[in-house]
Design an enzyme around this catalytic site. Structure first.
Site, PDB file in Angstrom:
ATOM      1  N   TRP A   1       1.662 -50.726  31.160  1.00  0.00           N
ATOM      2  CA  TRP A   1       1.694 -49.961  29.915  1.00  0.00           C
ATOM      3  C   TRP A   1       2.171 -50.906  28.823  1.00  0.00           C
ATOM      4  CZ3 TRP A   1       6.223 -48.916  26.971  1.00  0.00           C
ATOM      5  CH2 TRP A   1       5.950 -48.256  25.765  1.00  0.00           C
TER       6      TRP A   1
ATOM      7  N   GLU B   1      -1.876 -47.341  31.935  1.00  0.00           N
ATOM      8  CA  GLU B   1      -1.322 -46.106  31.357  1.00  0.00           C
ATOM      9  C   GLU B   1      -1.554 -46.020  29.845  1.00  0.00           C
ATOM     10  OE1 GLU B   1       2.946 -45.933  31.738  1.00  0.00           O
ATOM     11  OE2 GLU B   1       3.058 -43.850  31.066  1.00  0.00           O
TER      12      GLU B   1
ATOM     13  N   LYS C   1      -1.230 -43.768  26.082  1.00  0.00           N
ATOM     14  CA  LYS C   1      -0.398 -42.742  25.469  1.00  0.00           C
ATOM     15  C   LYS C   1      -0.951 -42.367  24.109  1.00  0.00           C
ATOM     16  CE  LYS C   1       3.935 -43.501  24.078  1.00  0.00           C
ATOM     17  NZ  LYS C   1       5.338 -43.970  24.164  1.00  0.00           N
TER      18      LYS C   1
ATOM     19  N   ASP D   1       0.706 -40.038  32.487  1.00  0.00           N
ATOM     20  CA  ASP D   1       2.082 -39.674  32.154  1.00  0.00           C
ATOM     21  C   ASP D   1       2.007 -38.308  31.485  1.00  0.00           C
ATOM     22  OD1 ASP D   1       4.469 -39.342  30.506  1.00  0.00           O
ATOM     23  OD2 ASP D   1       4.956 -41.412  30.992  1.00  0.00           O
TER      24      ASP D   1
ATOM     25  N   HIS E   1       2.158 -37.924  27.699  1.00  0.00           N
ATOM     26  CA  HIS E   1       1.315 -38.774  26.861  1.00  0.00           C
ATOM     27  C   HIS E   1       0.047 -38.119  26.353  1.00  0.00           C
ATOM     28  CE1 HIS E   1       3.219 -42.843  28.168  1.00  0.00           C
ATOM     29  NE2 HIS E   1       4.111 -41.940  27.793  1.00  0.00           N
TER      30      HIS E   1
ATOM     31  N   HIS F   1       3.117 -40.250  36.129  1.00  0.00           N
ATOM     32  CA  HIS F   1       4.456 -40.392  35.581  1.00  0.00           C
ATOM     33  C   HIS F   1       4.870 -38.972  35.216  1.00  0.00           C
ATOM     34  CE1 HIS F   1       4.800 -44.887  34.261  1.00  0.00           C
ATOM     35  NE2 HIS F   1       4.697 -44.726  35.569  1.00  0.00           N
TER      36      HIS F   1
ATOM     37  N   ASP G   1       6.656 -36.991  23.219  1.00  0.00           N
ATOM     38  CA  ASP G   1       6.887 -37.712  24.481  1.00  0.00           C
ATOM     39  C   ASP G   1       8.392 -37.970  24.646  1.00  0.00           C
ATOM     40  OD1 ASP G   1       6.456 -39.356  26.695  1.00  0.00           O
ATOM     41  OD2 ASP G   1       6.080 -41.135  25.475  1.00  0.00           O
TER      42      ASP G   1
ATOM     43  N   ASP H   1      10.519 -37.467  27.073  1.00  0.00           N
ATOM     44  CA  ASP H   1      11.054 -37.919  28.361  1.00  0.00           C
ATOM     45  C   ASP H   1      12.284 -37.140  28.810  1.00  0.00           C
ATOM     46  OD1 ASP H   1       9.291 -40.176  29.327  1.00  0.00           O
ATOM     47  OD2 ASP H   1       9.698 -40.842  27.288  1.00  0.00           O
TER      48      ASP H   1
ATOM     49  N   ASP I   1       8.977 -40.427  35.380  1.00  0.00           N
ATOM     50  CA  ASP I   1       9.234 -41.244  34.190  1.00  0.00           C
ATOM     51  C   ASP I   1       9.915 -40.414  33.116  1.00  0.00           C
ATOM     52  OD1 ASP I   1       9.346 -43.111  32.212  1.00  0.00           O
ATOM     53  OD2 ASP I   1       7.190 -43.158  31.801  1.00  0.00           O
TER      54      ASP I   1
HETATM   55  C1  RNT Z   1       6.138 -45.207  27.743  1.00  0.00           C
HETATM   56  C2  RNT Z   1       5.543 -45.093  29.097  1.00  0.00           C
HETATM   57  C3  RNT Z   1       6.081 -46.056  30.108  1.00  0.00           C
HETATM   58  C4  RNT Z   1       7.576 -46.200  30.053  1.00  0.00           C
HETATM   59  C5  RNT Z   1       8.166 -47.032  31.167  1.00  0.00           C
HETATM   60  C6  RNT Z   1       9.576 -47.397  30.899  1.00  0.00           C
HETATM   61  O1  RNT Z   1       5.773 -44.199  26.906  1.00  0.00           O
HETATM   62  O2  RNT Z   1       5.672 -43.796  29.554  1.00  0.00           O
HETATM   63  O3  RNT Z   1       5.652 -45.680  31.364  1.00  0.00           O
HETATM   64  O4  RNT Z   1       8.216 -44.975  30.027  1.00  0.00           O
HETATM   65  O5  RNT Z   1       7.353 -48.097  31.397  1.00  0.00           O
HETATM   66 ZN    ZN Z   2       5.092 -43.457  31.599  1.00  0.00          ZN
END
Ligand code: RNT
Ligand code: ZN
Length: 416
Positions: free
Chosen positions: A185, A224, A226, A257, A260, A284, A292, A294, A324
């Site tokens: 990513w 990956e 986003k 993810d 994302h 993820h 996003d 997290d 993630d």
């Molecule tokens: C970032 C991505 C990625 C990170 C990690 C730390 O938006 O989700 O995967 O969270 O690589």
């Molecule tokens: Zn991620």
């Protein structure tokens, strides 16, 4: 909770599910085979051990909960503590900045498998397999563009870094006799409108072609996308469309993810579409709140739907499940445990779905019956099966893991 009560409840649940033609013992062994890839970066707010650079690349941790891991030993101890409260055998997902660099500064274009030697040993001693990630963020050369940077010097630096990471992943895979899944990513994007959308994407495509030119057999690549990063709101070079195109043309794994995509987009719905065109998927699993963000994964409809789709697509062996999220506002070990247990609970409910009967209804055009049974399933005794899973795996049943996390906090993390 009394063991005899767990047993009794499990027996009742087994009988109830048997009436729907579901063998809970088979479900439990399927769940036992689910390996989550625990993200090492929840323990220290994505800091790593390379330098004291601040987190960049459009991602952010918020909160200042005390006790974060400050070095490799603390991080390892925290991960083992978390793993001891999660039923099953799981993997560890490392980022390049978590290498064992000793007291030396090892730049990203200098990293070698030897910097992960102690991780490989630790992992095998603790029966954990490793996955890996190249790291484009939190470095003086990160800027807004890494693999898509028009400056050849900077772009080559990141190409070299990513090639080296693949070599490290290959070594990890070889050593553990199981492919190491390496995620790529990059944060590349732009804050404001760009008039060069094509140019950066051409550069990213070319960088990927160079990076992937070398074939390996003990690692697998995943890429990956986003929607946007903080400070990079107008344009993301590695968009969803870009990577879907790249992955289907080059037979690469797509990383989905769950944070994302646009907030009302169903990630679960992507599983069947993508699996027809790419070999495997990496997840993820996260919890986006408005963006996003997290947040810690919980047992919500999105995670449940995602797990159900994996089972309904008969794709348990084609989907790797990584977590993630990075919440720095609550106990970090607790955050691992909540998110991992929630994901496994979702997987369990997916495995307990009476698919055969639901599909029979669907084939017969019995829409009412299908919906009614799905609704009933939501409140079946799946929790008794979950408790049995925890009991058999020798981890705390129910909320009793809270005490364990508190104990570790008072004895260990609060003293940091
Ligand atoms: C970032 C991505 C990625 C990170 C990690 C730390 O938006 O989700 O995967 O969270 O690589
Ligand atoms: Zn991620």
């Amino acid at each position: 909770m009394k063991e005899s009560n767990i047993n009794k409840a499990y027996e009742l649940a087994a009988e109830r599910y048997a009436a729907l033609d579901i063998d809970v013992e088979k479900v439990l062994s399927a769940l036992q085979n689910v390996q989550l890839s625990l993200h090492c970066w929840q323990a220290d707010d994505v800091t790593g051990f390379e330098s004291s650079a601040t987190l960049s690349g459009g991602i952010q941790t918020t909160g200042n909960y005390p006790g974060k891991a400050r070095n490799i030993d603390e991080l390892r101890a925290d991960i083992l503590k978390a793993a001891s409260l999660i039923p099953g055998d799981h993997r560890l997902n490392l980022h390049e900045i978590y290498g064992d660099f000793g007291n030396k500064f090892v730049d990203r274009d200098q990293v070698e498998p030897e910097h992960f030697e102690s991780w490989m040993q630790w992992a095998s001693e603790n029966n954990m397999k490793l996955d890996f990630n190249s790291t484009s963020f939190s470095h003086p050369k990160s800027g807004d563009l890494s693999l898509s940077n028009p400056d050849e010097g900077i772009r080559n630096f990141w190409i070299e870094h990513t090639k080296r990471c693949r070599r490290i992943a290959e070594e990890m895979g070889k050593r553990q006799n199981d492919p190491c899944i390496m995620n790529l990513w990059v944060h590349d994007g732009s804050k404001d409108i760009t008039v060069n959308r094509m140019k950066y994407r051409e550069l990213l495509k070319d960088s990927l072609d160079q990076i992937f030119a070398q074939e390996y057999h003990n690692m697998k690549d995943c890429i990956e996308s986003k929607v946007f990063g903080i400070g990079l709101e107008s344009y993301t070079v590695g968009s969803n469309d870009f990577y879907i195109g790249y992955a289907s043309q080059n037979n690469k794994i797509i990383t989905l993810d769950t944070g994302h995509f646009h907030p009302t987009e169903s990630v679960a719905d992507k599983v069947s579409s993508m699996l027809l065109f790419v070999p495997e998927l990496m997840l993820h699993v996260s919890r986006p709140i408005r963006w996003d963000s997290d947040h810690v994964t919980i047992m919500n409809d999105e995670t449940l739907d995602l797990c159900k789709e994996i089972v309904r697509c008969d794709a348990m062996n084609r989907v790797h499940i990584g977590l993630d999220y990075f919440d720095a506002s609550i106990n970090r070990i607790g955050a691992y445990v909540i998110g991992s247990r929630a994901t496994l609970k979702c997987m369990l409910q997916a495995l307990l779905e009476p698919l055969h009967l639901l599909r029979k209804y669907e084939a017969n055009g019995q829409g009412f019956e299908r919906l009614a049974l799905m609704e009933e399933c939501k409140s079946l005794l799946w929790n008794a099966v979950w408790d049995m899973f925890c009991l058999r795996n020798d981890v705390p049943v129910g909320e009793s893991f809270i005490e364990e996390v508190q104990k570790y906090e008072s004895e260990v993390t609060s003293k940091r």
